[in-house]
Design an enzyme around this catalytic site. Structure first.
Site, mmCIF file in Angstrom:
data_model
loop_
_atom_site.group_PDB
_atom_site.id
_atom_site.type_symbol
_atom_site.label_atom_id
_atom_site.label_comp_id
_atom_site.label_asym_id
_atom_site.label_seq_id
_atom_site.Cartn_x
_atom_site.Cartn_y
_atom_site.Cartn_z
ATOM 1 N N MET A 20 13.583 21.459 -88.338
ATOM 2 C CA MET A 20 12.395 22.277 -88.096
ATOM 3 C C MET A 20 11.394 22.062 -89.221
ATOM 4 S SD MET A 20 14.169 25.814 -86.713
ATOM 5 C CE MET A 20 15.565 25.746 -87.864
ATOM 6 N N CYS A 102 9.645 15.931 -80.037
ATOM 7 C CA CYS A 102 8.578 16.787 -80.563
ATOM 8 C C CYS A 102 7.292 16.580 -79.771
ATOM 9 C CB CYS A 102 8.347 16.479 -82.037
ATOM 10 S SG CYS A 102 7.044 17.502 -82.785
ATOM 11 N N LYS A 141 17.483 12.582 -80.405
ATOM 12 C CA LYS A 141 17.208 13.940 -79.934
ATOM 13 C C LYS A 141 16.027 13.862 -78.981
ATOM 14 C CE LYS A 141 16.515 18.728 -81.418
ATOM 15 N NZ LYS A 141 15.334 19.113 -80.630
ATOM 16 N N GLY A 214 18.174 24.380 -77.167
ATOM 17 C CA GLY A 214 17.209 25.152 -76.397
ATOM 18 C C GLY A 214 17.793 26.442 -75.857
ATOM 19 N N ARG A 236 15.630 28.362 -84.298
ATOM 20 C CA ARG A 236 15.050 29.564 -84.914
ATOM 21 C C ARG A 236 16.068 30.675 -85.124
ATOM 22 N NH1 ARG A 236 10.889 30.353 -80.412
ATOM 23 N NH2 ARG A 236 12.376 28.962 -79.394
#
Length: 342
Positions: A20, A102, A141, A214, A236
């Site tokens: 992140m 991304c 990824k 996700g 997160r």
């Protein structure tokens, strides 16, 4: 038949903390490692140009205690990725991960990230170039597609090409990315999740290590996914709520955590703070990662407020963190604090 790579095993990806930007820097990783020995940590995404031309120690430097640690690369030129991979190998990373997920404008302008979902053969060339350059596992990824792509067709084409080129594992964010019309933040939440598609991918590639990303924001949901895939990658939720990481080793790996509590881990972090401050690191650059330490527990709000107010002031040091901890210790048991958003 895809053979399990000798370089990376399914259990290596069992629980990962997502790369992140501006969050998973070396200070966060040092704190995270005091909460979990087994979680696989990732750097922030680093572009090939930054590695080739920039301050490598600042971008790639880390401590041995952060391992198992992977570096995520952003780029789309096979030769540059091979060169960057060789440089990363000198820093003893456990894995090199290629960003094909991304959706930010900056990444799109650089012709890498999620827009590479449209170019599986180029991704394969990138993977192949890195595999030739280093002996480290190379992973990808990705998303399940972008814009108007049909997800199954896009995802399976990318994985088939990547595996043929030598990819050792895949991490799949089970959402599309909309490159036009949605912000990076909206792309994390608005496109619907399609877990069954990733589960189908695992059935297609039964011996290829596959992790899902996700919407996994609790260890219960992580365990549900582990019934279908080899690993989960959490972003997160793992950042904002360190108590989740504190339970990863016991609940996911059946091993004790490094410390008996998040408070004990924080006390152990004080020596890291003192050492880094002696090297010129600002206290606030480290304490900004601590704001989710006691989310949902008595005194958490006072803890966050104290760090936010005093860690930025001249003369602030490890004692500032000790003072914040005392506010948690003194909080009435009946006092509750809302969790930070995940």
């Amino acid at each position: 038949m895809v053979l399990t790579s000798p370089l990376i095993q399914p259990d290596d990806l069992r629980f990962c903390v997502a790369p992140m930007m501006e969050w998973t820097d070396r200070h966060y990783r040092a704190l995270a490692r005091l909460h979990s020995r087994r979680a696989r940590l990732y750097t922030e995404m680093v572009t090939t140009a930054a590695i080739i031309h920039g301050d490598r120690e600042r971008l790639l430097g880390h401590e041995a205690s952060e391992h198992p640690l992977a570096v995520q690369l952003g780029g789309s030129d096979p030769a540059d990725l091979a060169r960057a991979a060789r440089i990363c190998a000198e820093y003893s990373y456990a894995e090199i991960n290629l960003n094909v997920g991304c959706p930010s404008d900056r990444v799109q302008n650089g012709a890498f990230g999620a827009c590479l979902m449209r170019e599986p053969l180029l991704v394969a060339q990138c993977v192949g170039a890195m595999k030739e350059a280093v002996d480290l596992p190379v992973t990808v990824k990705c998303r399940i597609g972008v814009d108007e792509q049909e997800p199954r067709e896009a995802l399976f084409a990318l994985v088939h090409a990547s595996v043929a080129a030598g990819a050792d594992a895949m991490v799949v964010h089970a959402r599309k990315a909309w490159l036009k019309g949605l912000s990076p933040k909206e792309n994390r939440d608005i496109p619907p999740l399609d877990y069954p598609l990733v589960h189908e991918l695992k059935r297609e590639f039964p011996t290829l290590p596959i992790a899902i990303n996700g919407g996994v924001d609790t260890l219960d949901s992580a365990r549900e996914q582990l019934a279908h895939v080899d690993g989960v990658m959490v972003g997160r939720a793992a950042y904002h709520n360190m108590s989740m990481l504190q339970e990863v080793d016991p609940q996911i790996f059946g091993e004790p955590a490094p410390f008996e509590s998040s408070r004990a881990a924080t006390l152990a972090f004080l020596s890291y703070i003192e050492r880094k401050m002696s090297q010129g690191v600002r206290l606030a650059d480290m304490t900004r990662h601590m704001l989710g330490l006691f989310a949902g527990r008595p005194g958490a709000r006072a803890f966050r407020r104290h760090l936010a107010t005093y860690a930025v002031r001249p003369g602030a040091d490890a004692r500032t963190v000790e003072e914040a901890l005392m506010l948690v210790d003194r909080a009435p048991v009946a006092q509750r604090d809302d969790c930070l958003p995940t």
